[in-house]
Design an enzyme around this catalytic site. Structure first.
Site, short mmCIF file in Angstrom:
data_model
loop_
_atom_site.label_atom_id
_atom_site.label_comp_id
_atom_site.label_asym_id
_atom_site.label_seq_id
_atom_site.Cartn_x
_atom_site.Cartn_y
_atom_site.Cartn_z
N SER A 1 23.89 41.80 27.27
CA SER A 1 25.29 41.42 27.03
C SER A 1 25.85 42.11 25.78
O SER A 1 25.19 42.18 24.74
CB SER A 1 25.39 39.91 26.85
OG SER A 1 26.71 39.57 26.46
N LYS B 1 29.48 31.05 36.30
CA LYS B 1 30.92 30.79 36.09
C LYS B 1 31.46 29.69 37.00
O LYS B 1 32.30 28.90 36.60
CB LYS B 1 31.72 32.07 36.31
CG LYS B 1 31.53 33.10 35.20
CD LYS B 1 32.45 34.29 35.42
CE LYS B 1 32.16 35.40 34.44
NZ LYS B 1 33.02 36.57 34.64
N ASP C 1 39.15 36.02 32.00
CA ASP C 1 39.07 37.22 32.84
C ASP C 1 40.45 37.59 33.38
O ASP C 1 40.72 38.77 33.64
CB ASP C 1 38.12 36.98 34.03
CG ASP C 1 36.65 37.03 33.61
OD1 ASP C 1 36.36 37.57 32.52
OD2 ASP C 1 35.80 36.52 34.37
N1 LIG Z 1 34.86 44.07 32.83
C1 LIG Z 1 34.72 42.77 32.76
O1 LIG Z 1 35.11 42.10 31.80
C2 LIG Z 1 34.11 42.07 33.92
C3 LIG Z 1 34.31 40.70 34.11
C4 LIG Z 1 33.73 40.10 35.22
C5 LIG Z 1 32.95 40.86 36.09
N2 LIG Z 1 32.78 42.18 35.86
C6 LIG Z 1 31.98 43.00 36.77
O2 LIG Z 1 32.43 42.79 38.09
C7 LIG Z 1 31.32 42.87 38.99
C8 LIG Z 1 31.29 41.63 39.89
O3 LIG Z 1 31.08 40.49 39.09
P1 LIG Z 1 31.25 39.02 39.71
O4 LIG Z 1 31.21 38.09 38.57
O5 LIG Z 1 32.41 38.99 40.64
O6 LIG Z 1 29.92 38.88 40.57
P2 LIG Z 1 29.72 37.99 41.92
O7 LIG Z 1 30.55 36.78 41.85
O8 LIG Z 1 28.26 37.89 42.07
O9 LIG Z 1 30.32 38.91 43.10
C9 LIG Z 1 29.73 40.12 43.44
C10 LIG Z 1 30.54 40.79 44.54
O10 LIG Z 1 29.93 42.06 44.79
C11 LIG Z 1 29.67 42.17 46.20
N3 LIG Z 1 28.52 43.02 46.44
C12 LIG Z 1 27.29 42.93 45.87
N4 LIG Z 1 26.50 43.91 46.36
C13 LIG Z 1 27.25 44.62 47.23
C14 LIG Z 1 27.00 45.77 48.04
N5 LIG Z 1 25.80 46.38 48.03
N6 LIG Z 1 28.03 46.25 48.81
C15 LIG Z 1 29.23 45.65 48.80
N7 LIG Z 1 29.54 44.56 48.05
C16 LIG Z 1 28.55 44.07 47.27
C17 LIG Z 1 29.41 40.74 46.63
O11 LIG Z 1 29.52 40.68 48.02
P3 LIG Z 1 28.83 39.44 48.85
O12 LIG Z 1 29.72 38.26 48.60
O13 LIG Z 1 28.86 39.94 50.25
O14 LIG Z 1 27.45 39.29 48.28
C18 LIG Z 1 30.53 40.03 45.87
O15 LIG Z 1 31.77 40.24 46.52
C19 LIG Z 1 30.08 43.02 38.12
O16 LIG Z 1 29.73 44.38 38.07
C20 LIG Z 1 30.52 42.56 36.75
O17 LIG Z 1 29.83 43.21 35.71
C21 LIG Z 1 33.35 42.80 34.80
#
Ligand SMILES: NC(=O)c1ccc[n+]([C@@H]2O[C@H](COP(=O)([O-])OP(=O)(O)OC[C@H]3O[C@@H](n4cnc5c(N)ncnc54)[C@H](OP(=O)(O)O)[C@@H]3O)[C@@H](O)[C@H]2O)c1
Length: 278
Positions: free
Chosen positions: A19, A70, A107
């Site tokens: 992190s 979350k 976010d």
């Molecule tokens: N920049 C920032 O401040 C910030 C803030 C929050 C998150 N993020 C980034 O955003 C990303 C998602 O975070 P999250 O919190 O939303 O995680 P999450 O709730 O676990 O959601 C992950 C998403 O990715 C999809 N996914 C995973 N593997 C995949 C694949 N091989 N092909 C297609 N889709 C896939 C999942 O699909 P399924 O539902 O089908 O599994 C789901 O829609 C992460 O990389 C995180 O680091 C960045």
């Protein structure tokens, strides 16, 4: 309640070792001359409630909550800010003086800040396609609709999950080769392309969507240039990673804990520095 001295803060996730939040908040504290300790806590899902309860007992000021906690955190607080209630997601918990807990998600302001500052886009009237249907996608869809986007399409490998997102927050489901999916902006909100994620060398944004994109925001920030960003830049598209969003959400948390915060540039500078250090 008696507060810890110096003030105690942190981020709870699993895993959490990489992190950037401790470095970002430490830089903000230095900029303000404020004294606090901000730790990264690796907590398994089954222990989340106990960990948060422990922080209350210890007199902490608050805590960030990240993947995979979350959604669970939203059920563990006494009050939810409207954005957290709508998105069913909490990334910031504030421990009030009476020991009660307020849950928020910064976010939402994070993603809007990035669209404005990194890409120079006004959200009002924008046609957007969000790729993914997890927590970050929920915050993004909510943020863009609240800020007046003309349309928000949701493209996800799990179409039922995309449909549920659209039902609960608005927007519409986009399917492959959907001709209606014009996109002034594509926001990549899956964990594809993320170092240590499920598919670090891949991209969840198909070529047909990139072909009709006006700009790209990839919420992934590690690595700083993902395969998607490489592809977008090859096409000459304005493109940004998730670092500004990370910085802006950190600032939103800080403001909730302390009532004020240093300027965004302090948080962005610290995020860039921490990311460069790896
Ligand atoms: N920049 C920032 O401040 C910030 C803030 C929050 C998150 N993020 C980034 O955003 C990303 C998602 O975070 P999250 O919190 O939303 O995680 P999450 O709730 O676990 O959601 C992950 C998403 O990715 C999809 N996914 C995973 N593997 C995949 C694949 N091989 N092909 C297609 N889709 C896939 C999942 O699909 P399924 O539902 O089908 O599994 C789901 O829609 C992460 O990389 C995180 O680091 C960045």
């Amino acid at each position: 309640m008696r507060r810890a001295d110096p003030e105690l803060l942190g981020v709870i996730g699993h895993p959490i070792a990489h992190s950037l939040s401790p470095a970002i908040h430490a830089a903000a504290a230095r900029a303000e001359g404020r004294r606090f300790a901000y730790h990264a806590f690796d907590v398994e899902p089954a222990a989340l409630a106990a960990a948060i309860g422990g922080l209350v007992v210890l007199g902490a000021r608050g805590v960030n909550v990240t993947v995979p906690h979350k959604v669970a955190a939203a059920a563990l607080v006494d009050r939810l800010e409207p954005e957290a209630r709508a998105t069913r997601s909490v990334n910031t918990i504030t421990i009030e003086d009476d020991g009660t807990l307020t849950g928020a998600t910064s976010d939402v302001e994070g993603v809007l800040t990035s669209v404005r500052d990194d890409l120079g886009l006004e959200v009002g009237g924008l046609r957007v396609v969000v790729v993914g249907a997890g927590g970050a996608a929920r915050a993004t869809v909510y943020a863009l609709l609240q800020a007046g986007a003309a349309s928000v399409g949701i493209l996800a490998r799990d179409v039922a999950r995309a449909a549920e997102l659209a039902r609960s927050l608005g927007g519409s489901v986009v399917t492959a080769h959907d001709d209606g999916a014009a996109a002034d902006l594509v926001v990549q909100a899956t964990s594809v392309g993320m170092a240590g994620g499920p598919d670090p060398a891949g991209s969840a944004v198909p070529d047909w969507l990139l072909d009709r994109a006006g700009a790209v925001l990839d919420l992934v920030y590690r690595p700083s240039v993902t395969p998607l960003l490489e592809a977008a830049r090859r096409r000459g598209l304005p493109a940004a990673n998730g670092l500004t969003m990370l910085a802006a959400q950190a600032r939103g948390s800080y403001r909730r804990w302390f009532g004020d915060a240093p300027s965004l540039s302090v948080f962005v500078g610290a995020a860039r520095e921490a990311a460069a250090e790896g």
